[in-house]
Design a protein around this motif. Structure first.
Motif, PDB file in Angstrom:
ATOM      1  N   HIS A 544      69.281  99.061 118.326  1.00 47.77           N
ATOM      2  CA  HIS A 544      70.472  99.312 117.520  1.00 47.77           C
ATOM      3  C   HIS A 544      71.570  99.955 118.334  1.00 47.77           C
ATOM      4  CE1 HIS A 544      68.358 103.209 117.318  1.00 47.77           C
ATOM      5  NE2 HIS A 544      69.582 103.706 117.283  1.00 47.77           N
ATOM      6  N   TYR A 553      69.293  96.939 117.285  1.00 47.27           N
ATOM      7  CA  TYR A 553      70.634  96.376 117.347  1.00 47.27           C
ATOM      8  C   TYR A 553      70.595  94.899 116.970  1.00 47.27           C
ATOM      9  CZ  TYR A 553      74.515  94.050 119.653  1.00 47.27           C
ATOM     10  OH  TYR A 553      75.581  93.250 119.948  1.00 47.27           O
ATOM     11  N   ILE A 561      80.207  98.140 114.488  1.00 50.23           N
ATOM     12  CA  ILE A 561      79.359  99.292 114.846  1.00 50.23           C
ATOM     13  C   ILE A 561      79.735  99.850 116.216  1.00 50.23           C
ATOM     14  CG2 ILE A 561      77.428  98.407 113.487  1.00 50.23           C
ATOM     15  CD1 ILE A 561      76.181  97.451 116.163  1.00 50.23           C
TER      16      ILE A 561
END
Length: 823
Positions: A544, A553, A561
């Motif tokens: 992530h 991610y 993001i």
């Protein structure tokens, strides 16, 4: 008063803004001219005739710099309407206005803005309909003598203070430093982010994103004007009486000769490469296909400025305070009476032989009027004759097939250094330039002085500038008084003085600027310690965090993001065992006075354990002192010590010790020493990573923000290398600065970071470095319209578009799209 600058307003509108040697400027408008549609100039220029002339209202001012708009009524001859009317007289400067430019229309100001620079060091920005400034830009420390506008509201200014400034709306974005004398000319090139500056140091500089990319040398005297031909070519004119055509690569393509004195201004016809020039030889010259095809003499010694309107009409401003308009259109040509009045005025002008405009003159050898029976060989050819004891000058007109009198040749009114006493120093002229020897063994200093100056203030400024002891104040002031013999200011006729330099008529070669400031990888082999080898591992899928590749991610998410990034990015991964092993190995090769003892090595091992969270102990002062000793090793063996520093500085105690008030200057200077472009890549890498990790604590953030300009200026120098890890570290440092700048309203800091991003983006190839630069860019421009406009003006959007098509890693493409959405 003098007409010092002219500019054309927005395309399609025949508005002309005139700037005078007074505290005001005027907007002139034509309600009669029709645009020619901007077609290329094809017809001959030998039929260019006066359209008429416009007289300003400032000639009857009660005192210098005071406008007197009610002095005449509309019936006075000098207010006859010949197609132009005065719309407004703007005021805002406290001293003479020296330059003007139009800022193009925007959503906020659909009619555009007018910017003026003055001797009061300020720039006033006006709306078209208001005579008072919308806002005033302050920042220069001397006369603002050149302005140029670009896209998205950017404004470039040049000054006697040897700097240029880039403005966005009412804020200074960046300062361009590099010239060593007054900057007379500035231009923004069509390609976003490129700017040109011409200086009294005889050079032209090309700037990209705030950095000097190239210096053009060739002129032999002050560069006075610039004009853009295309994205790849431009013109320059100079006090050396030449015009040069340059390719942006640095090659001088052609040198044009024709003027016999200083050339002040150059302007290009729309949609072609033909141009016009004006100068100190009383002439306007039209150049077509590289040749001077027409010379128009004016009844004024100095023709300061010129511009070409959209319909190819030519506007010039001169030292007699008159704007004259010339046209090749029969529909707009002035009446026969007006043309005759112009010729009569021209024939009554006085020509000073000492200006060199007419060559060496021996009146006894000149022929009589019979010499005018022979036709001239070319348009603009000058012929001198002697009539009743007077020397008269005539110019050949090809279109009319006759000689036109352009004036009487009279005695000199002063202008050379010998006749006026003026001396050129750092691009400005003075009555005196003294050489001061403070002591026999020390250097000499130049002290410029005008007799209108206060000798005590001049002495004080001289001592301050050269960092000399104030005890010399009385001695220097007395020296000035004694050597000027107490002269009072001269009551010179200001009609012939240059408000930029305070001097009289110019003569090429009479003086010139003479005081221009003089201006591998050792880590190879299996099993060997390679600094940072494990620091940039990115998991391909399933993480992530786009920086480390860890976690979950997912590239398919449409949510942004990536930015604005809230926290600093650090370099944490390491192998302490390998680092310590390399340190011990190189310690054996160190000079005896620099060797670490066994106890020192144990101390550093404990420090590494404490800062890498493998020990519950806290770093001690002894450990930090030992680390300082190690990072001062010679450059060829210091890298493992720098790696320990990189890891240790993340700890609050170590961070406070190195970045706090006591030792921070030494610490920063030590790290910057390793950012030498010729230095070892390993040292560059680890120094950059150490700087990045300093951002984790408050002390480090405070120090790096205070030293931002010096750090970023030095850090960007390592961009030229090919080490991808160095590029990633440089991008990360920029990103961490962006994180801090996003939290504060510091547009100048953002401008520097945007400049770095634009510059580094051109050379990096590694996609991880590109990704971090994209995140930095997105963070900087998020929630900041000024930063968005500045990024556009630097052309960053066109630089990053190519990364939209990157397939892997997906984060590059996604982040790029989010950034472009903001732009």
């Amino acid at each position: 008063m003098f007409l010092k600058d002219l500019c054309l307003s927005s395309p399609g509108r025949q508005h002309c803004v005139a700037v005078l040697n007074a505290v005001s400027c005027s907007v002139l408008s034509s309600g009669k001219m029709e645009s020619s549609g901007g077609s290329p100039v094809e017809s001959h220029w030998d039929d260019l005739r006066p359209r008429g002339k416009l007289f300003p209202i400032w000639g009857k001012a009660k005192r210098p710099g005071t406008a007197w708009p009610g002095d005449y009524d509309g019936s006075h001859p000098c207010f006859l309407n010949r197609g132009f009317t005065e719309m407004h007289c703007m005021r805002g400067h406290s001293n003479f206005v020296s330059c003007v430019c139009i800022i193009p229309p925007s959503d906020l100001y659909p009619r555009g803005l007018i910017a003026t620079g003055g001797n009061d060091h300020n720039i006033c920005v006006f709306t078209v309909d208001n005579t008072a400034p919308l806002y005033v830009l302050k920042g220069h420390t001397n006369t603002v003598c050149s302005l140029s506008s670009g896209k998205f509201g950017t404004l470039l200014s040049g000054s006697w203070d040897t700097t240029c400034k880039v403005w966005l709306n009412d804020r200074c974005m960046m300062t361009l430093q590099g010239h060593t004398a007054a900057i007379w000319a500035v231009k923004i090139l069509p390609e976003q982010g490129l700017m040109l500056t011409g200086s009294a140091d005889k050079t032209i500089k090309l700037w990209k994103a705030g950095r000097c990319e190239r210096t053009y040398a060739g002129h032999e005297d002050c560069v006075r004007g610039l004009a853009i031909l295309s994205e790849m070519e431009f013109l320059s004119c100079s006090n050396d009486a030449s015009v040069r055509r340059w390719h942006i690569s640095g090659e001088c393509l052609h040198v044009y000769y024709g003027h016999t004195n200083y050339i002040y201004s150059v302007s290009v016809f729309p949609h072609c490469k033909d141009f016009i020039t004006t100068g100190e030889d009383r002439s306007l010259r039209i150049w077509k296909q590289g040749e001077c095809v027409q010379t128009i003499r004016l009844p004024a010694q100095s023709v300061w400025c010129c511009c070409v309107l959209d319909n190819d009409d030519i506007v010039v401003g001169a030292s007699d305070g008159i704007i004259r308009v010339f046209t090749k259109s029969l529909e707009r040509t002035a009446s026969a009476e007006e043309i005759q009045a112009f010729e009569n005025e021209l024939s009554q002008a006085s020509i000073d032989p000492k200006t060199g405009d007419l060559g060496d003159i021996n009146a006894d050898d000149l022929p009589g009027k019979e010499h005018l029976k022979d036709p001239g060989m070319r348009d603009g050819q000058t012929r001198l004759i002697k009539d009743n004891g007077k020397v008269e000058a005539y110019q050949w007109s090809v279109s009319e097939g006759r000689w036109i009198k352009i004036g009487d040749v009279v005695g000199s009114s002063g202008g050379t250094q010998q006749t006026s006493g003026k001396v050129l120093f750092e691009g400005k002229e003075y009555d005196y330039v003294f050489t001061i020897d403070v002591n026999e063994s020390g250097p000499s200093y130049k002290l410029p002085y005008n007799i209108s100056d206060d000798p005590w203030l001049t002495a004080y400024n001289f001592l301050q500038k050269n960092d000399l002891n104030p005890m010399f104040l009385d001695q220097v002031a007395k020296f000035i008084i004694d050597n000027t013999k107490g002269q009072a200011p001269l009551n010179t006729n200001t009609e012939f003085s240059d408000p930029f330099t305070g001097a009289g008529r110019y003569v090429p070669g009479s003086s010139s600027l003479s005081n221009t400031a003089p201006a591998a990888d050792p880590f190879t082999g299996a099993g060997r310690y390679v600094p940072g080898s494990a620091s940039n591992v990115v998991a391909p899928v399933g993480g992530h965090d786009p920086y480390t590749g860890m976690g979950a991610y997912q590239s398919a998410k449409a949510e942004n993001i990536y930015f604005p990034k809230k926290d600093a990015v650090t370099f944490d991964q390491a192998n302490p065992t390998q680092i310590l092993g390399k340190l011990k190995e190189l310690n054996g090769n160190a000079a005896e006075e620099q060797k670490l003892t066994e106890d020192d090595l144990i101390i550093l091992e404990k420090l590494l354990s404490a800062t890498c969270n493998t020990s519950a102990e806290m770093p001690t002062a002894q450990q930090i002192q030992t680390l300082w000793k190690a990072i001062n090793w010679p450059e060829d063996i210091v890298f493992p010590a720098l790696d320990i520093l990189r890891l240790s500085v993340r700890h609050p105690i170590v961070n406070e010790n190195f970045c706090g008030e006591k030792a921070h200057v030494q610490f920063i200077h030590l790290l910057l020493k390793f950012l030498n472009p010729q230095g070892k890549p390993a040292n560059q890498l680890l120094a950059l990573r150490a700087l990045c990790n300093c951002f984790v604590s408050q002390a480090g953030q405070k120090l790096l923000m205070e030293q931002r300009d010096e750090i970023m200026t030095q850090a960007i120098e390592v961009k030229s290398g090919n080490n991808k890890n160095v590029h990633i570290a440089l991008a990360t440092l920029t990103l961490n600065y962006a994180v801090c700048l996003h939290k504060v309203n510091n547009i100048e800091g953002k401008a520097q970071c945007l400049s770095v991003i634009s510059t580094v983006m051109e050379v990096v190839k590694d996609l991880e470095a590109v990704f971090r630069l994209l995140v930095a860019l997105g963070t900087l421009i998020s929630d900041d319209k000024n930063a968005v406009q500045l990024a556009k003006s630097l052309g960053v959007d066109s630089q990053i578009k190519k990364y939209v098509s990157v397939s892997e890693p997906a984060k590059v493409k996604e982040c790029c799209r989010f950034v472009l959405n903001l732009l």
